[in-house]
Scaffold this motif. Structure first.
Motif, short mmCIF file in Angstrom:
data_model
loop_
_atom_site.label_atom_id
_atom_site.label_comp_id
_atom_site.label_asym_id
_atom_site.label_seq_id
_atom_site.Cartn_x
_atom_site.Cartn_y
_atom_site.Cartn_z
N ASP A 22 0.85 -1.19 0.00
CA ASP A 22 0.00 0.00 0.00
C ASP A 22 0.89 1.24 0.00
O ASP A 22 1.54 1.54 1.00
CB ASP A 22 -0.91 -0.02 1.23
N GLU A 23 0.90 1.96 -1.10
CA GLU A 23 1.79 3.12 -1.20
C GLU A 23 1.37 4.26 -0.28
O GLU A 23 2.13 5.21 -0.08
CB GLU A 23 1.90 3.62 -2.64
N ASN A 24 0.19 4.18 0.28
CA ASN A 24 -0.27 5.21 1.22
C ASN A 24 0.05 4.88 2.68
O ASN A 24 -0.27 5.66 3.58
CB ASN A 24 -1.77 5.44 1.07
N ASP A 25 0.67 3.74 2.89
CA ASP A 25 0.99 3.29 4.25
C ASP A 25 2.31 3.92 4.71
O ASP A 25 3.34 3.25 4.83
CB ASP A 25 1.07 1.76 4.29
N ILE A 26 2.26 5.21 4.97
CA ILE A 26 3.48 5.94 5.32
C ILE A 26 3.90 5.63 6.76
O ILE A 26 5.09 5.73 7.09
CB ILE A 26 3.27 7.45 5.13
N ALA A 27 2.95 5.22 7.60
CA ALA A 27 3.30 4.83 8.97
C ALA A 27 4.29 3.67 8.97
O ALA A 27 5.25 3.65 9.76
CB ALA A 27 2.05 4.46 9.75
N SER A 28 4.10 2.72 8.04
CA SER A 28 5.03 1.59 7.95
C SER A 28 6.39 2.03 7.43
O SER A 28 7.43 1.53 7.87
CB SER A 28 4.46 0.50 7.03
N VAL A 29 6.40 2.98 6.49
CA VAL A 29 7.66 3.53 5.99
C VAL A 29 8.42 4.17 7.14
O VAL A 29 9.62 3.93 7.33
CB VAL A 29 7.43 4.57 4.87
N GLN A 30 7.71 4.98 7.90
CA GLN A 30 8.31 5.67 9.04
C GLN A 30 8.92 4.67 10.03
O GLN A 30 10.08 4.84 10.47
CB GLN A 30 7.18 6.46 9.73
N MET A 75 7.94 11.16 -7.04
CA MET A 75 7.66 10.58 -5.74
C MET A 75 6.15 10.56 -5.50
O MET A 75 5.47 11.56 -5.75
CB MET A 75 8.34 11.41 -4.65
N PRO A 76 5.61 9.43 -5.04
CA PRO A 76 4.18 9.39 -4.73
C PRO A 76 3.81 10.49 -3.73
O PRO A 76 4.58 10.81 -2.82
CB PRO A 76 3.99 8.00 -4.10
N THR A 77 2.64 11.08 -3.93
CA THR A 77 2.21 12.22 -3.10
C THR A 77 2.19 11.87 -1.63
O THR A 77 2.64 12.66 -0.77
CB THR A 77 0.82 12.70 -3.55
N ALA A 78 1.69 10.67 -1.30
CA ALA A 78 1.60 10.29 0.11
C ALA A 78 2.99 10.25 0.77
O ALA A 78 3.16 10.68 1.91
CB ALA A 78 0.93 8.92 0.24
#
Length: 255
Positions: A22-30, A75-78
């Motif tokens: 999920d490219e919107n899952d920025i919490a996991s990226v963090q 870069m994806p917006t999210a």
């Protein structure tokens, strides 16, 4: 001896982000960026650490050659929107950031060379092979994703050249990943063969009469593009920066 760990911020973040479903899952990226950074601190035990991020100003390379890095996915917006929180999270764990005005690579190279000139040691964390042009004394290139040192000598062997010929090689053969053109009709094998024979780009151009007419013509017609390609590939190691290393000092990591 001071040991500085320099993390190529977007190189790390974008590769972590790319494998998430999920490219919107920025919490996991963090979460993963923080875990990766902590792991590196534990592995390398630096005295100082900084994460260098690309800025938004147009690169001087784009001005020099308009097709530089053309076609790269934006870069994806999210992710773009989430970078601020990622930086804040890192800072909360004493991993501080430095924002470049434009490309991070030149800033990283400048800081690394300054540190080494002051008898320090540097580890650059990035998968960008462009850093292989830097002198290797007291410098380590670390590939976090493969968990290994990037072997510059092995890379030279793969290309069939020596390190001092790296920029001359790109001037001739180009770099497709960064849309650096090189000379039309000169591929990696031809570039390596020419440099093995003539050693440097300058000597090659002094020796065009010793080549076959077809190859000599390619080189003569491509001379200006070779000059531009060389400059595009060359890291700038003398950018004026207002940095106090003290703000990037970290406490020893034990777990």
């Amino acid at each position: 001896m001071n040991k500085l760990l320099i993390i190529d911020g977007l190189n790390l973040v974008r590769r972590i982000h790319a494998v998430l479903p999920d490219e919107n899952d920025i919490a996991s990226v963090q979460e993963r960026v923080l875990a990766a950074s902590k792991k590196m601190l534990l592995q390398h035990q630096p005295t100082h650490c900084m994460v260098v991020w690309d800025g938004n100003e147009p690169s001087w390379r784009k001005t020099l050659y308009s097709d530089y890095k053309k076609g790269r996915k934006p870069m994806p917006t999210a992710l773009s929107d989430g970078l601020v929180n990622i930086k804040v999270t890192l800072a909360e764990h004493d991993i501080n950031s430095f924002d470049a005005q434009s490309e991070a690579d030149d800033v990283i190279a400048t800081i690394a060379m300054k540190m080494i000139s002051n008898k320090g040691e540097v580890i650059i964390v990035s998968t960008d092979k462009g850093f292989s042009q830097l002198p290797t004394k007291n410098l380590t290139l670390w590939d976090h994703f493969n968990q290994q040192v990037f072997d510059v000598q092995q890379y030279e062997k793969k290309l069939g050249i020596e390190q001092y010929q790296m920029l001359d090689f790109i001037a001739l053969a180009g770099d497709s990943g960064n849309k650096i053109p090189g000379i039309m009709g000169i591929g990696p094998k031809s570039a390596a063969d020419l440099l093995n024979k003539f050693r440097t780009l300058a000597n090659l151009y002094r020796s065009l009469d010793n080549l076959g007419a077809k190859q000599a013509l390619k080189l003569a017609e491509g001379k200006e593009m070779a000059r531009i390609s060389y400059k595009l590939a060359q890291l700038q190691c003398d950018i004026p920066l207002n940095i106090n290393l003290k703000q990037f000092r970290i406490n020893p990591i034990t777990n």
